[in-house]
Write an enzyme that holds these catalytic residues in place. Structure first.
Site, short mmCIF file in Angstrom:
data_model
loop_
_atom_site.label_atom_id
_atom_site.label_comp_id
_atom_site.label_asym_id
_atom_site.label_seq_id
_atom_site.Cartn_x
_atom_site.Cartn_y
_atom_site.Cartn_z
N HIS A 103 0.85 -1.20 0.00
CA HIS A 103 0.00 0.00 0.00
C HIS A 103 0.87 1.24 0.00
CE1 HIS A 103 -3.73 2.16 0.47
NE2 HIS A 103 -3.23 2.85 1.48
N HIS B 15 0.87 5.60 -1.34
CA HIS B 15 0.44 6.80 -2.07
C HIS B 15 1.73 7.57 -2.32
CE1 HIS B 15 -3.66 5.89 -0.76
NE2 HIS B 15 -3.19 5.78 0.46
N ARG C 58 -5.52 15.28 6.52
CA ARG C 58 -6.05 15.11 5.17
C ARG C 58 -6.22 16.46 4.47
NH1 ARG C 58 -11.85 12.61 3.22
NH2 ARG C 58 -12.51 14.71 3.85
N HIS D 72 -5.60 -1.25 6.38
CA HIS D 72 -5.96 -0.64 7.68
C HIS D 72 -7.29 -1.22 8.19
CE1 HIS D 72 -3.22 2.62 6.52
NE2 HIS D 72 -4.04 3.06 5.62
N ASP E 89 2.57 3.50 2.70
CA ASP E 89 1.38 4.35 2.75
C ASP E 89 1.70 5.83 2.54
OD1 ASP E 89 -1.18 5.22 3.10
OD2 ASP E 89 -1.45 4.48 5.12
ZN LIG Z 1 -3.96 4.69 2.02
#
Ligand SMILES: [Zn+2]
Length: 451
Positions: free
Chosen positions: A55, A57, A82, A267, A318
């Site tokens: 995973h 990004h 975020r 997650h 991640d």
């Molecule tokens: Zn993620």
């Protein structure tokens, strides 16, 4: 044809001595233990499998360290992080995404990660001038430039939350309708080769409708490719799922979908024992990203329960707050030591080694999550491996049995010498073979983004 000889090698989940490995066309052709080197062999101390990232990004590499200043409101949590991440997403285009991805991918390789599942949902550039195919091109070119194995996961993200029908302003960057997603999948899949494959995913249950999820799941099943989803990362989304569907996310998913062994649930932090007991019969992998989950204040996944159920795990970098497989494994164990006030929790059977057990499970589960089903470093598998110098101080006094424990828990020094992907050396003497040029281009790009 390439041949390697190692004093010790961790092959097919156990240690072997005096090992000769032959490689052809990027694959392991055979290996023999208790043998002698031939004059043409390259000689090494220790060989272990490369670790998959299940995973990632990759664009968030440019955000690492920028969200650690206390906010004026004194309300710092996942959702405030975020907001910062969205500000970065608004600045991206293929020209900035590519050097960021190249830097992160090269750091992954130097850390011992040899493949990465890129969970990608930034389908439009911030200026709206570039679409999903352009953003994908930047990622796949970056992966090819540095030589990491890529599983590209185009992600469906179609609404701002449960019960909502559309996206908020920044989330328009993620917008693809189902037809566009499937066209984009075909575009990416047409470029698949021995070092790049394509899977599918949806961002989360809150971000897609049930009918859209069904269609993505059906395509993943028909294409026999990996299917990924964020599930139960935040208590807020768990509460909203209960309010909307009357069930927690994993329970609702299992009650409404046929979750199979191509699934990777990222997650599954706030899952309970009953959900995990049901999930364990599906052979789905749970991907954990301990340094990101700690950095974001997510919570702790009930790993001891999952391990008792013999569930499969993978690890992810991640948010790229850390790019180090051994740190992820260490914190997967340490989180539970702190909570349970106990030690050696992941190694379930008496007299087994915690670091070795974590490493073995993460390599196996990570490969499955990336769509690579062969046993790592078995004949026919990808020649993706790490070499370790045994004169590294952290290995002094360690016999083979505890080498992986030392690498996992003695986090003072990176003992990696070389890294190979598809039979090619991409890291030598602990550095990516082109790292200084990549670092300059990355610094120039990121300085521009933040200033
Ligand atoms: Zn993620």
């Amino acid at each position: 044809m390439t041949s390697l000889f190692a004093k010790r090698a961790y092959l097919e989940a156990r240690w072997h001595e005096q090992v000769r490995i032959t490689i052809d066309d990027g694959k392991i052709t055979c290996w023999d233990a208790s043998t002698s080197p031939l004059p043409s062999d390259e000689l090494f101390d220790i060989i272990i499998p490369g670790v998959p990232i299940a995973h990632s990004h990759v664009f968030q590499r440019a955000l690492a360290g920028h969200c650690e200043r206390k906010s004026p409101s004194d309300r710092d949590d996942f959702w405030s992080w975020r907001s910062n991440m969205y500000k970065l997403a608004e600045k991206l285009n293929p020209d900035s995404l590519k050097p960021i991805a190249r830097q992160a991918f090269s750091e992954m390789l130097a850390a011992g990660y040899t493949s990465v599942a890129e969970f990608h949902y930034i389908h439009h550039s911030g200026d709206r001038m570039h679409g999903a195919n352009n953003m994908f091109d930047a990622i796949v070119e970056a992966a090819q430039d540095v030589g990491i194995r890529l599983t590209y996961l185009p992600i469906l993200y179609e609404r701002a939350g449960f019960g909502r029908s559309n996206l908020n302003t920044t989330q328009q960057l993620f917008a693809l309708n189902l037809d566009d997603l499937f066209d984009h999948f075909s575009y990416a899949n047409a470029q698949a080769d021995s070092s790049m494959s394509v899977g599918l995913g949806v961002h989360s249950l809150r971000a897609v409708s049930e009918s859209s999820l069904k269609q993505v799941v059906n395509l993943a099943k028909n294409e026999e490719c990996p299917m990924h989803i964020h599930i139960a990362e935040q208590t807020g989304e768990v509460d909203e799922c209960i309010a909307t569907h009357g069930a927690k996310p994993v329970r609702w998913l299992l009650d409404n979908f046929e979750v199979e062994d191509n699934w990777c649930l990222v997650h599954a932090t706030h899952s309970d024992e009953k959900e995990l007991a049901s999930l364990s019969s599906t052979s789905a992998v749970i991907c954990l990203c301990p340094t990101t989950e700690a950095n974001l204040g997510d919570g702790i996944f009930p790993m001891k329960v999952w391990k008792t159920l013999e569930g499969g795990i993978a690890i992810g970098s991640d948010s790229q707050i850390s790019i180090n497989p051994f740190e992820e494994l260490r914190w997967l164990e340490y989180g539970h030591r702190l909570v349970l006030r106990s030690r050696n929790i992941y190694a379930k059977k008496p007299s087994t080694y915690t670091g070795e057990t974590l490493f073995q499970d993460a390599v196996l589960g990570g490969n499955r999550a990336c769509g690579h089903w062969r046993t790592p470093l078995a004949p026919g598998s990808n020649a993706d491996l790490i070499t370790i110098n045994e004169d590294s101080p952290i290995l002094a006094g360690h016999k083979s049995d505890s080498v992986l424990d030392a690498l996992t828990f003695c986090g003072i020094h990176n003992a990696i010498d070389r890294v190979m992907v598809s039979g090619q050396w991409v890291v030598k003497e602990g550095r990516h073979v082109t790292s200084s040029k990549l670092e300059e281009e990355y610094a120039e790009c990121v300085n521009r983004l933040w200033n």
